[in-house]
Design a protein around this motif. Structure first.
Motif, short mmCIF file in Angstrom:
data_model
loop_
_atom_site.label_atom_id
_atom_site.label_comp_id
_atom_site.label_asym_id
_atom_site.label_seq_id
_atom_site.Cartn_x
_atom_site.Cartn_y
_atom_site.Cartn_z
N ALA A 6 31.89 51.68 62.98
CA ALA A 6 33.06 52.56 62.87
C ALA A 6 33.92 52.14 61.68
CB ALA A 6 33.89 52.53 64.16
N ALA A 7 34.70 53.07 61.18
CA ALA A 7 35.58 52.80 60.05
C ALA A 7 36.61 51.74 60.40
CB ALA A 7 36.29 54.09 59.62
N LEU A 8 37.03 51.00 59.40
CA LEU A 8 38.01 49.93 59.55
C LEU A 8 38.96 50.03 58.36
CD1 LEU A 8 38.42 47.46 61.45
CD2 LEU A 8 37.15 46.13 59.78
N GLU A 9 40.25 50.17 58.64
CA GLU A 9 41.24 50.36 57.57
C GLU A 9 42.39 49.37 57.74
OE1 GLU A 9 44.61 53.60 56.18
OE2 GLU A 9 43.04 54.25 57.57
N GLY A 10 42.48 48.40 56.84
CA GLY A 10 43.60 47.47 56.86
C GLY A 10 44.87 48.18 56.43
N PHE A 11 45.95 48.00 57.19
CA PHE A 11 47.20 48.69 56.84
C PHE A 11 48.41 47.78 56.82
CE2 PHE A 11 46.99 48.97 61.44
CZ PHE A 11 48.30 48.76 61.85
N ALA A 12 48.27 46.56 57.32
CA ALA A 12 49.40 45.62 57.33
C ALA A 12 48.85 44.21 57.44
CB ALA A 12 50.35 45.92 58.48
N GLY A 13 49.70 43.26 57.09
CA GLY A 13 49.29 41.87 57.18
C GLY A 13 50.42 41.01 57.69
N ASP A 14 50.15 39.70 57.73
CA ASP A 14 51.19 38.75 58.12
C ASP A 14 51.20 37.60 57.14
OD1 ASP A 14 49.21 36.87 58.90
OD2 ASP A 14 49.36 37.41 61.00
N GLY A 15 52.16 36.73 57.25
CA GLY A 15 52.33 35.65 56.32
C GLY A 15 51.23 34.61 56.33
N GLY A 16 50.45 34.56 57.42
CA GLY A 16 49.38 33.58 57.54
C GLY A 16 48.02 34.09 57.10
N GLY A 17 47.98 35.25 56.48
CA GLY A 17 46.71 35.80 56.02
C GLY A 17 46.02 36.69 57.03
N GLY A 18 46.67 36.99 58.14
CA GLY A 18 46.10 37.89 59.13
C GLY A 18 46.26 39.34 58.70
N THR A 19 45.45 40.21 59.30
CA THR A 19 45.44 41.62 58.93
C THR A 19 45.40 42.50 60.17
OG1 THR A 19 44.17 41.02 56.96
CG2 THR A 19 44.23 43.35 57.53
N TYR A 20 46.15 43.59 60.13
CA TYR A 20 46.09 44.63 61.15
C TYR A 20 45.23 45.76 60.60
CZ TYR A 20 49.94 42.29 63.52
OH TYR A 20 50.73 41.37 64.17
N PHE A 21 44.26 46.20 61.40
CA PHE A 21 43.34 47.25 61.00
C PHE A 21 43.42 48.42 61.97
CE2 PHE A 21 41.22 43.30 59.71
CZ PHE A 21 40.78 43.59 58.42
N PHE A 22 43.38 49.64 61.44
CA PHE A 22 43.11 50.81 62.26
C PHE A 22 41.59 50.89 62.40
CE2 PHE A 22 47.19 52.73 60.57
CZ PHE A 22 47.84 52.75 61.80
N CYS A 23 41.11 51.22 63.60
CA CYS A 23 39.68 51.34 63.87
C CYS A 23 39.31 52.80 64.07
CB CYS A 23 39.31 50.57 65.12
SG CYS A 23 39.69 48.81 65.04
N GLY A 24 38.21 53.22 63.46
CA GLY A 24 37.74 54.59 63.61
C GLY A 24 38.43 55.52 62.63
N THR A 25 38.33 56.81 62.92
CA THR A 25 38.93 57.80 62.05
C THR A 25 40.12 58.44 62.74
OG1 THR A 25 37.41 59.49 62.88
CG2 THR A 25 36.76 58.32 60.88
#
Length: 172
Positions: free
Chosen positions: A41-60
């Motif tokens: 499934a699609a994966l779209e990074g849209f935000a991060g954090d100061g420690g190098g972590g990432t928030y991704f939306f999954c799918g469409t």
């Protein structure tokens, strides 16, 4: 209705609260390494954090898509179904990554006594009703341990899955 991410960027109270203590920075969606979902499934990074972590939306779709969080140490979990649910979690329990420690919230309140007032201003600016901390953390655990099983993040270069965060392992 407009984009909730745009509303976060446009509202100073919301953006400031979500940056600290929420450690949430919209627009920082580049992850430290190439990853993909095991399902394809699609994966779209849209935000991060100061420690190098990432928030991704999954799918469409839009901001209603499931949200997966991956840290920079090889841990990942589905943390919300949709951006509104993620923002509610970050507003009431910005310490969610330390939620397995009994005093995590108290430490934040000791450091920032104005936290509840700032949280309430940010929520009002975004038009979000807030759950209690216990409700938000229970929902986080539910999403991570049930729906999250369908969202396995894989380190592309090694074709190895990320680890489930320890606080969600015992609940499975």
């Amino acid at each position: 209705m407009g984009s909730l991410l745009a509303a976060v960027r446009e509202n100073e109270d919301a953006a400031r609260y979500l940056a600290r203590p929420g450690d949430f920075e919209p627009g920082r969606g580049d992850h430290v390494e190439e990853v993909h979902l095991a399902s394809g499934a699609a994966l779209e990074g849209f935000a991060g954090d100061g420690g190098g972590g990432t928030y991704f939306f999954c799918g469409t779709g839009g901001e209603e898509r499931p949200v997966l969080y991956a840290d920079s140490e090889g841990g990942a979990a589905l943390v919300a179904i949709g951006l509104p649910e993620l923002l509610r979690l970050l507003l009431v329990a910005p310490w969610w990554r330390d939620a397995d420690q009994d005093d995590a919230g108290a430490e934040y309140l000791d450091d920032m006594p104005d936290l509840p007032a700032r949280r309430d201003r940010a929520a009002a600016a975004l038009g979000l009703d807030l759950p209690t901390e216990a409700e938000a953390l229970a929902r986080l655990r539910e999403v991570a341990t049930t729906a999250g099983e369908e969202y396995v993040l894989v380190l592309t270069s090694e074709n190895e899955p990320y680890e489930t965060f320890p606080m969600f392992r015992s609940a499975r």
